[in-house]
Each structure stands twice: as C-alpha cells, then as structure tokens.
Write a protein that holds these residues in place. Structure first.
Motif, PDB file in Angstrom:
ATOM      1  N   PRO A 192      -6.148 -12.129  -3.312  1.00  0.00           N
ATOM      2  CA  PRO A 192      -5.719 -13.383  -2.572  1.00  0.00           C
ATOM      3  C   PRO A 192      -6.764 -13.846  -1.401  1.00  0.00           C
ATOM      4  O   PRO A 192      -7.269 -13.028  -0.626  1.00  0.00           O
ATOM      5  N   ALA A 193      -6.748 -15.081  -1.369  1.00  0.00           N
ATOM      6  CA  ALA A 193      -7.750 -15.546  -0.430  1.00  0.00           C
ATOM      7  C   ALA A 193      -6.930 -15.808   1.277  1.00  0.00           C
ATOM      8  O   ALA A 193      -5.858 -16.100   0.931  1.00  0.00           O
ATOM      9  N   LEU A 194      -7.668 -15.392   2.070  1.00  0.00           N
ATOM     10  CA  LEU A 194      -7.026 -15.175   3.436  1.00  0.00           C
ATOM     11  C   LEU A 194      -7.233 -16.347   4.024  1.00  0.00           C
ATOM     12  O   LEU A 194      -8.119 -17.166   3.983  1.00  0.00           O
ATOM     13  N   ASP A 195      -6.049 -16.859   4.678  1.00  0.00           N
ATOM     14  CA  ASP A 195      -6.138 -18.239   5.483  1.00  0.00           C
ATOM     15  C   ASP A 195      -6.479 -17.735   6.909  1.00  0.00           C
ATOM     16  O   ASP A 195      -5.375 -17.158   7.585  1.00  0.00           O
ATOM     17  N   LEU A 196      -7.631 -17.905   7.443  1.00  0.00           N
ATOM     18  CA  LEU A 196      -8.121 -17.382   8.645  1.00  0.00           C
ATOM     19  C   LEU A 196      -7.745 -18.151   9.584  1.00  0.00           C
ATOM     20  O   LEU A 196      -7.922 -17.880  11.189  1.00  0.00           O
ATOM     21  N   ALA A 197      -7.071 -19.357   9.544  1.00  0.00           N
ATOM     22  CA  ALA A 197      -6.725 -20.262  10.671  1.00  0.00           C
ATOM     23  C   ALA A 197      -5.411 -19.979  10.951  1.00  0.00           C
ATOM     24  O   ALA A 197      -5.094 -20.668  12.231  1.00  0.00           O
ATOM     25  N   ALA A 198      -4.527 -19.385  10.293  1.00  0.00           N
ATOM     26  CA  ALA A 198      -3.077 -18.858  10.419  1.00  0.00           C
ATOM     27  C   ALA A 198      -3.215 -17.738  11.836  1.00  0.00           C
ATOM     28  O   ALA A 198      -3.464 -16.557  11.563  1.00  0.00           O
ATOM     29  N   ARG A 199      -2.905 -18.288  12.837  1.00  0.00           N
ATOM     30  CA  ARG A 199      -2.951 -17.234  14.083  1.00  0.00           C
ATOM     31  C   ARG A 199      -1.671 -17.211  14.814  1.00  0.00           C
ATOM     32  O   ARG A 199      -1.567 -16.453  15.776  1.00  0.00           O
ATOM     33  N   ASP A 200      -0.453 -17.848  13.959  1.00  0.00           N
ATOM     34  CA  ASP A 200       0.612 -17.786  14.925  1.00  0.00           C
ATOM     35  C   ASP A 200       0.985 -16.449  14.738  1.00  0.00           C
ATOM     36  O   ASP A 200       1.110 -15.711  13.816  1.00  0.00           O
ATOM     37  N   GLU A 201       2.162 -16.072  15.771  1.00  0.00           N
ATOM     38  CA  GLU A 201       3.108 -14.767  15.855  1.00  0.00           C
ATOM     39  C   GLU A 201       4.511 -15.186  15.137  1.00  0.00           C
ATOM     40  O   GLU A 201       4.999 -16.208  15.538  1.00  0.00           O
ATOM     41  N   VAL A 202       5.067 -14.315  14.564  1.00  0.00           N
ATOM     42  CA  VAL A 202       6.444 -14.632  13.866  1.00  0.00           C
ATOM     43  C   VAL A 202       7.054 -13.311  14.237  1.00  0.00           C
ATOM     44  O   VAL A 202       6.687 -12.271  13.979  1.00  0.00           O
ATOM     45  N   VAL A 203       8.384 -13.509  14.664  1.00  0.00           N
ATOM     46  CA  VAL A 203       9.316 -12.355  14.922  1.00  0.00           C
ATOM     47  C   VAL A 203      10.434 -12.449  14.197  1.00  0.00           C
ATOM     48  O   VAL A 203      11.123 -13.617  14.094  1.00  0.00           O
ATOM     49  N   LEU A 204      10.730 -11.451  13.354  1.00  0.00           N
ATOM     50  CA  LEU A 204      11.976 -11.406  12.621  1.00  0.00           C
ATOM     51  C   LEU A 204      12.788 -10.660  13.123  1.00  0.00           C
ATOM     52  O   LEU A 204      12.466  -9.232  13.467  1.00  0.00           O
ATOM     53  N   LYS A 205      13.993 -10.963  13.304  1.00  0.00           N
ATOM     54  CA  LYS A 205      15.243 -10.131  14.172  1.00  0.00           C
ATOM     55  C   LYS A 205      16.032  -9.440  13.016  1.00  0.00           C
ATOM     56  O   LYS A 205      16.196 -10.082  11.841  1.00  0.00           O
ATOM     57  N   GLN A 206      16.550  -8.294  13.279  1.00  0.00           N
ATOM     58  CA  GLN A 206      17.330  -7.545  12.555  1.00  0.00           C
ATOM     59  C   GLN A 206      17.083  -7.257  11.222  1.00  0.00           C
ATOM     60  O   GLN A 206      17.869  -7.378  10.528  1.00  0.00           O
ATOM     61  N   VAL A 207      15.923  -7.010  11.047  1.00  0.00           N
ATOM     62  CA  VAL A 207      15.461  -6.737   9.613  1.00  0.00           C
ATOM     63  C   VAL A 207      15.893  -5.256   9.167  1.00  0.00           C
ATOM     64  O   VAL A 207      15.712  -4.201  10.071  1.00  0.00           O
ATOM     65  N   GLU A 208      16.545  -5.239   7.877  1.00  0.00           N
ATOM     66  CA  GLU A 208      17.016  -3.809   7.629  1.00  0.00           C
ATOM     67  C   GLU A 208      15.646  -3.251   6.875  1.00  0.00           C
ATOM     68  O   GLU A 208      15.066  -3.959   5.687  1.00  0.00           O
ATOM     69  N   ILE A 209      15.242  -1.943   6.895  1.00  0.00           N
ATOM     70  CA  ILE A 209      14.208  -1.590   6.413  1.00  0.00           C
ATOM     71  C   ILE A 209      14.382  -0.074   5.807  1.00  0.00           C
ATOM     72  O   ILE A 209      14.710   0.907   6.586  1.00  0.00           O
ATOM     73  N   HIS A 210      14.441  -0.048   4.369  1.00  0.00           N
ATOM     74  CA  HIS A 210      14.547   1.174   3.640  1.00  0.00           C
ATOM     75  C   HIS A 210      13.017   1.694   3.165  1.00  0.00           C
ATOM     76  O   HIS A 210      12.229   0.946   2.732  1.00  0.00           O
ATOM     77  N   TYR A 211      12.566   2.865   3.863  1.00  0.00           N
ATOM     78  CA  TYR A 211      11.321   3.402   3.516  1.00  0.00           C
ATOM     79  C   TYR A 211      11.352   4.848   3.197  1.00  0.00           C
ATOM     80  O   TYR A 211      12.021   5.628   3.845  1.00  0.00           O
ATOM     81  N   CYS A 212      10.790   5.019   1.912  1.00  0.00           N
ATOM     82  CA  CYS A 212      10.951   6.259   1.367  1.00  0.00           C
ATOM     83  C   CYS A 212       9.383   6.862   1.023  1.00  0.00           C
ATOM     84  O   CYS A 212       8.416   5.997   0.470  1.00  0.00           O
ATOM     85  N   LEU A 213       9.371   8.045   1.365  1.00  0.00           N
ATOM     86  CA  LEU A 213       7.865   8.763   1.016  1.00  0.00           C
ATOM     87  C   LEU A 213       8.114   9.817   0.281  1.00  0.00           C
ATOM     88  O   LEU A 213       9.084  10.730   0.239  1.00  0.00           O
ATOM     89  N   PHE A 214       7.128   9.835  -0.744  1.00  0.00           N
ATOM     90  CA  PHE A 214       7.095  10.935  -1.799  1.00  0.00           C
ATOM     91  C   PHE A 214       5.671  11.703  -1.793  1.00  0.00           C
ATOM     92  O   PHE A 214       4.837  10.849  -1.620  1.00  0.00           O
ATOM     93  N   GLU A 215       5.512  12.912  -2.195  1.00  0.00           N
ATOM     94  CA  GLU A 215       4.231  13.189  -2.489  1.00  0.00           C
ATOM     95  C   GLU A 215       4.104  13.185  -3.885  1.00  0.00           C
ATOM     96  O   GLU A 215       5.108  12.828  -4.955  1.00  0.00           O
ATOM     97  N   LEU A 216       2.701  13.056  -4.424  1.00  0.00           N
ATOM     98  CA  LEU A 216       2.577  12.956  -5.541  1.00  0.00           C
ATOM     99  C   LEU A 216       0.990  13.627  -5.822  1.00  0.00           C
ATOM    100  O   LEU A 216       0.546  14.131  -5.038  1.00  0.00           O
ATOM    101  N   PRO A 217       0.701  14.019  -7.056  1.00  0.00           N
ATOM    102  CA  PRO A 217      -0.618  14.847  -7.093  1.00  0.00           C
ATOM    103  C   PRO A 217      -1.794  14.186  -6.424  1.00  0.00           C
ATOM    104  O   PRO A 217      -2.066  13.030  -6.815  1.00  0.00           O
ATOM    105  N   MET A 218      -2.792  14.913  -5.867  1.00  0.00           N
ATOM    106  CA  MET A 218      -3.921  14.314  -5.356  1.00  0.00           C
ATOM    107  C   MET A 218      -4.744  13.730  -6.559  1.00  0.00           C
ATOM    108  O   MET A 218      -5.480  12.803  -6.433  1.00  0.00           O
ATOM    109  N   ALA A 219      -4.711  14.352  -7.855  1.00  0.00           N
ATOM    110  CA  ALA A 219      -5.525  13.913  -8.778  1.00  0.00           C
ATOM    111  C   ALA A 219      -5.114  12.812  -9.262  1.00  0.00           C
ATOM    112  O   ALA A 219      -6.114  11.938  -9.736  1.00  0.00           O
ATOM    113  N   SER A 220      -3.868  12.122  -9.013  1.00  0.00           N
ATOM    114  CA  SER A 220      -3.682  10.768  -9.210  1.00  0.00           C
ATOM    115  C   SER A 220      -3.952   9.916  -8.265  1.00  0.00           C
ATOM    116  O   SER A 220      -3.928   8.511  -8.459  1.00  0.00           O
TER     117      SER A 220
END
Lengths: 367, 250
Positions: free
Chosen positions: B19-47
């Motif tokens: 995607p093309a980046l919009d370099l003019a967009a410099r505003d800050e955005v704050v999102l309140k009370q975001v629910e974040i589910h974050y899972c980590l798994f190992e996988l083979p290095m070869a892949s």
C-alpha cells in the motif's frame, strides 16, 4: 580491585565440530594466560539452545577443564540455573563440591534462573515459579554442603535424609553469588548475603546507586549460607591495544556482534508476560529505546576498550564506584583472532593490572 | 566470511502490492478501552526464514504472533482488527513482520493502510472474553479461517500486568520506493490476563501465508488497554540489514 574473565562461549556459524572445539580450546588457552598475568577469576555462563550467542550448556565441564590446566585462578559458575526442569538442587551441590575438590578449593558458586523463552520454554519450565525455585535452591544447597546428612520438604523438592557427596574443599563452603541483570536483583542478593554478579553492561555512573544500595542493604542481611559474601563483580568488555582508535573500533565490533547474537534470543518478557519477569534482561541494557528505529546506541562509557591508559582510567572509575571485580568478555563469536585476544590480555596484564591492589575483599566468616 | 542468520525472501516479492503511505497524516489517535487478544506460537525455523526479507533477522525460536483487537468506540468508530506476523529483529530490536491482516470496517482498514501500510481484507471478526477463555474468530467470505482460544486466563497483577507487544512492520510504498514501515503504538494497560493458546482453525492460505502455521503454544494474553496510534516514524530498506544502515527516519 581484582579482574576476571567471563565466557559465553559464543560460536560462529556453521556449527562444525572443529569450530566448536576451537572455541573451547581458545578459551582455555586464554584463561591459562590470564592466570599467569594475575587475573583472579574465570566465570562461565550456563545457557541452552542459544545459537551463536552461547554454546555453554555445561559450565561445570568447562570450569573443570580450566581448573585442571591452572592452579590459582578461581572458577565461577556464572551461573548455575536454579530451575527444577534444568537441574535438581542435589546435582548442583554435588557438581560444585566435586569441582571444588578437583580445583583445590577455587569454586565461586553463582546462581540464577534464566531469562529467555528459548531456555525456559525448551525445558518446559514453569516460568512463574523461577524466582521462588531459585530462592529454595540457594537455601538448601549450602545445607547439603555443610551437613553430614540432610533432608528437607520444600515447596518444589523434597528429599529424605541423605549424605550429599562429596563435600566441598572450602570450609564452610564456596562463596555464593547471584547473577544480576534486572534492576533490584542486587537487593535480592544483598538480603541473602550473596555476592552480586552484575551482568547488565552499562555506564559506571548508572551502577553507582545500585552498588551503594547493595552495600547498605547487605549490612542487615540474613545470609543463606554460613557467611556473607559482600562482593560485587561487574561484567564488562576488554580490548586493549596500543592504538586507542583501533582498540575502540574492535571493541565496537565485538559489542555489535554480541548484540546481533543476543538480539535473536526471545526474552521471557517478550513471549510470556509474568510478574517475575517485569524488567528487560541483558538486552535491556543494550537497547536505548525499544521504540526507537534502527539508530545505533552509543557505546557505554564504562567499557574497557582502548589503549592501556584509557583502560586504566576506566577501571579506576569502576574501582571508585565500589566494584570489587571487573570480569571481562574478551571475545565474541571468534570475531577477533586468537593472537589478538592474547595480545590484548598481555598488554592489560603488563600495563594496567599492576596499578590495582588485586586482592580479594576480606570475607566475614560466620556473620 | 562470517555466516549470519537473516531472512532470505527476495525483496521483489514484497514491494509490488504494498500500500502507498500517506506521509501527510501526522495526527495522533487514542483508542480507549481496546480489548486485545494476543497469542504466540512457535513454528519451525525452516518455514520462517524464507518468509522474512533479508533486512530482518528471525527470532530464535521462530514465533508466530496473532493479534485481535476489539475497539467499541472512539475516533475511528467501532471496529475489530486481526493481524498475523512473524517475530523478527531489526538489529537487536524485536518486531513482528506482518503477512496477513483483517478488519471489519473498510474505512478503518483504509486508514491503517494509508498510515502504516497495514493492508487489511474486510472480514467478520469476533472477540469475546468469558470467565474461562478468550475466544477470537475471523470469518472471510462466510468461511471461518481462524478460530483462536486462550484457555484458563489468569489475571496478572502489579508490575507484571503488562504485555510487551512487539511493534509490527508492514511492506509499504513511499513515493517510488518500497520499504518496511513500523506501526507506531503505545499502550496503557487497565488489566491483563494470561493463559494457554490454541488455534482450532488455522487456514494458512486464507490468513496470508500457506507455509506458516502454529506448532507449539507459547502464551495467550488478553488485555484491556488504551492504545495510542502515533505517526509512522521510520522505514527499513527491504534488502539492507538494519545494522548496516537499513533503518532510516521517514
């Protein structure tokens, strides 16, 4: 102040048996020379699965080989991992005592608990328990050394009364240490009357308050062993060369190599959020700002890279800060030629080391 | 010559559709009370190695990260977002290189694409915390392509009640150049829990890379956090290693 060496036994790819043997042989040759030059200690880490960064899975074997090739230099576990799936506490008591006898009473027993997912995940350890298991190990191992027979019911292990053999050569037992990376662990060491092996490599000034806090806290400690070991050893880097600019350049190369290797490991705090791993480990001291882009962080001002005069002045700053020992990493993944490493040691031994008293802090037995 | 461990993916397989980046967009955005589910798994290095560009080191072990956000309100409106990436390193810094992203709001997807190069497919995303599990699901064109559960979440307390999310990197176009761009985020946590992750449905091809799949669970976390989205700050050359100067400020 005294000086020592500390080994990760980092190894370049490809991992051939010849390369691996050369890494170990070179390190032993360096220690033999260091003893002749007046270095007082050699430490060896315990790490598992850390490709390139550290192929030092059996520090007791390296230290035994070193001990049999030397006669005076002290041999330190830097550290013995006190996590049940890695080692039973009885095995550490046995191995350390065995080495103490073979070395004629030269063991320094450093302890710790690992800070990478590579290792804790690889051994299927219970990450949340490592600090508590460490605390249990450091209290029962001295008892195994000092009592003819010993049994206990701990939270993580229990054993009926047995005679754990052999007993160490040193009486009442070898000095005990804790590896310190996260800020605050030096206070854990002080509370327990243990030496602080500070592995977070940083500026002298950043360590002054840590050292002062340790010194104050240990006055009121409850030692886990038979005596208080109130020493502070600080890990550092050394490359000494007559050409100051060249020495710094090679030093930066070694630190960069170390960062590349260490950076690929997965710290617990990155992979497995836990209340007992809230601070960044060793890598935290290398990362100026985890949110920064790829900017190079300036090297710490406390590193011993330079000509003898520069290195001397840096060591004096550490001495003034209250360090009892500087323990140097002198190689990284065989980046330097062995001859250059040995020349650096010789230059340091000839022109820097004689300016320091090189005697250990008096030990307060029975406190 | 010292052998180093870098990704070995050709740069030209990344930049073309970035995607093309919009370099003019410099505003800050704050999102309140975001629910974040974050899972980590190992996988083979070869892949993992063939999927990372040469500007990135792998983490050892190779790790796959799956992140699902649910934002119920805020300046971007309500939306859910899911993205998947490989743990990697720029120099010594931990990052995740993204290979698949989904958003249930086309407007937010467009915004994320222009701001950070995070190209999102429109999909239905479900994220739910219950007393004994965190459940996330992504449905694409009426088909479930990801079903992810963190079992037995336990609340983390004190200083440990945080998650160190690795910043994510996306392939993007800046003018005529292609580069990796970091999505700049910071988090203020209200609560965090951790449990055991399990992916009962994982359609690799539909999720952005048929060669990648979770093999060994590391951790699953759920957090409630205020998320600040900052302007993009730096770009990374696709082919030049970070320690050789591949990372530059935008």
């Amino acid at each position: 102040m005294q000086f020592g060496l500390i080994y990760e036994l980092s190894t370049p790819r490809p991992f051939t048996r010849e390369t691996q043997k050369a890494v170990y042989d070179n390190a032993i040759e360096q220690v033999v020379l260091a003893e002749q030059l007046g270095f007082s200690s050699v430490w060896c880490v315990e790490h598992h699965f850390l490709e390139e960064y550290s192929h030092s899975s059996c520090p007791e074997m390296f230290l035994t080989a070193v001990a049999r090739a030397t006669s005076k230099i002290r041999v330190g576990f830097g550290i013995a991992t006190c996590v049940p799936t890695f080692h039973h506490p009885i095995r550490w008591a046995e191995k350390a005592a065995f080495l103490d006898i073979l070395s004629g009473g030269r063991v320094e027993f450093g302890t710790g608990r690992s800070s990478t997912w590579n290792e804790l995940g690889g051994f299927d350890a219970i990450v949340d328990d490592t600090k508590k298991t460490w605390d249990e190990y450091i209290r029962v191992i001295p008892q195994m050394w000092m009592n003819e027979r010993f049994g206990y019911h701990g939270q993580y292990h229990k054993m009926p009364e047995r005679n754990v053999l052999p007993k160490p050569w040193q009486e009442p037992h070898p000095p005990m240490w804790v590896a310190v990376t996260a800020t605050g662990t030096e206070l854990d060491a002080a509370d327990r009357g243990m030496g602080a092996l500070i592995l977070s490599i940083s500026d002298v000034e950043r360590n002054v308050p840590r050292i002062a806090a340790y010194r104050e806290r240990i006055k009121h400690c409850n030692p886990v062993g038979a005596f208080v070991n109130d020493q502070i050893a600080i890990a550092n880097w050394l490359y000494c060369h007559p050409d100051n600019t060249l020495a710094k350049q090679r030093g930066e190369e070694m630190v960069g190599t170390f960062g590349y290797m260490a950076g690929q490991t997965v710290e617990v705090s990155e992979a497995y959020p836990a209340s007992n791993y809230t601070a960044l480990g060793l890598l935290g001291s290398l990362r100026a700002d985890p949110n920064a882009p790829g900017d190079q962080k300036p090297l710490s001002s406390g590193l011993c890279f330079g000509d003898p005069s520069t290195v001397h002045d840096t060591c004096k700053r550490w001495e003034a800060a209250g360090a009892d020992q500087l323990v140097f990493m002198i190689q990284a993944r065989e980046h330097l030629a062995q001859a250059d490493v040995l020349d650096s040691l010789r230059l340091f031994g000839r022109e820097v080391l004689p300016h320091f008293n090189n005697v250990p802090r008096a030990r307060a037995v029975g406190e | 010559m010292v052998e180093l461990l870098y990704g070995n993916r050709a740069a030209n397989t990344l930049g073309a559709a970035a995607p093309a980046l919009d370099l003019a967009a410099r505003d800050e955005v704050v999102l309140k009370q975001v629910e974040i589910h974050y899972c980590l798994f190992e996988l083979p290095m070869a892949s993992a190695l063939p999927r990372l560009p040469t500007s990135l080191h792998p983490s050892i072990p190779a790790i796959l990260g799956i992140t699902v956000w649910r934002c119920v309100d805020g300046p971007l409106g309500a939306f859910s977002l899911a993205y998947l990436g490989l743990a990697c390193r720029t120099g010594i810094k931990p990052r995740h290189f993204i290979h698949g992203a989904f958003c249930d709001s086309p407007q937010v997807g467009t915004w994320l694409s222009a701001r950070y190069g995070l190209h999102c497919q429109t999909a239905r995303i479900h994220n739910l915390e219950t007393y004994d599990r965190i459940h996330s699901r992504v449905d694409l064109n009426g088909r479930t392509i990801l079903d992810l559960v963190t079992h037995g979440p336990q609340q983390l307390v004190g200083r440990g009640a945080t998650v160190k999310y690795s910043p994510i990197l996306n392939a993007a176009t800046l003018g005529t150049d292609s580069a990796l761009v970091q999505m700049e985020t910071s988090f203020e946590f209200h609560r965090v829990s951790r449990g055991q992750p399990m992916a009962s449905v994982y359609n690799g091809a539909a999720l952005g890379d048929a060669t990648l799949a979770p093999h060994y669970p590391v951790s699953g976390t759920f957090s409630l956090a205020d998320v600040s989205l900052h302007p993009a700050r730096f770009k990374l050359d696709l082919a030049v290693p970070a320690e050789q100067g591949g990372a530059r400020k935008i």
